[in-house]
Design an enzyme around this catalytic site. Sequence first.
Site: not given
Length: 394
Positions: A91, A279
């Site tokens: 992530d 992201d």
Amino acid sequence: MRTTFIALIALLGLCSAAVLQHQLIYRESQKIQMMRRGEWGAYVQHKAALRDADPAVYANVPQNVNDFGDFEYLGNITIGTPSQPFLVVLDTGSANLWVPGPTCDGSCSGKRVFDSSKSTTFQANGKPWTIQYGSGNAKGFLGEDTVAFGAATEKQLPVPSTTFGIATHISSDFKNDAAEGILGLAFTSLAVDHVVPPLINAINQGLLDQPIFTVWLEHKGAANNVGGGVFTYGALDTTNCGPVIAYQPLSSATYYQFVASKFTLGTYTIAKNYQVISDTGTSFLGGPKAVIANLAQTLGATYHSDDDSYYLPCSTNIGSLDILIGSNTYSIQPINYIIDVGMGDGTCVFAAFAFNNFGFGPAWILGDPFIRQYCNVHDLGQQRMGFAPSLQAK
């Protein structure tokens, strides 16, 4: 999972550095699965009820993190000596590593746990940590050990003396997810308790050939637990990505945050300097409510308030969604911003959602639709982002 490790010898032979290609496993996000089952609306209402009941859940958070429903791309790591394997979310929108521990409550049921008593390289820390999520939290205590990127059965990139979280509780909506933890790849300044993230630790120890990593994501497919892309640590990915089009300086070295100045779809254009982030942990594009509504209207998409989503025919094609970053326009094709969630009736979802940053932090999240179109080069050393065309078949 196939991991390729290429050892490189540094100048003068004084030390060694490495490039690691970390192949991903694709798994449909909880959001897409719940949409197909007709459960997403109830989940959205559940989160809204939590917010209304306790505004502090959203008002006081030590770190802005993604909803677990967004996670799609997973990778194998190991922790300890001998190694203990975990499947984690890779992530770029967070900066902490954590996995379940043996004292975790029922929320960790069915997941592998890290047993510090079985590792000869474990160092106790004991400091408590908490990360607040929209509908729950993860918490536990810190420890230190060797964290290795990649599966134990393949070549790895081991990072000694890495501090990570050992969870005693995880968010209830993460309980049924395939992942067993999160490996945050953002900067130390974003990390809860300013713990040095594993990748930053690897760079600080001189373990990578270059202080960069490249993210290539495959276009969304129907199959779960199959290849989903590659993270290349320490180098550009020249196998899956074309030449870098341009680099954009980071406006904030917390998230991978930079400025985009125009969004265009069909006849609709909004020209304004926005703070945006790249992201991998967000499966859709997130942006200001009015802009997302106008983009959806341009597409002819219909808003469903019960599940806070925009629906449209899968055959919709009015051209690319264009984003101006610096002096270059990056075009997201319909295959990446119109998502078939498997309803079986020709209905798809506009892969965008509205969120309010209340004047703080980024206004846009350029999630997987953007990253599937363009490889993202995260240059930590020069604090900039590079964008290169994905070479996969369109």
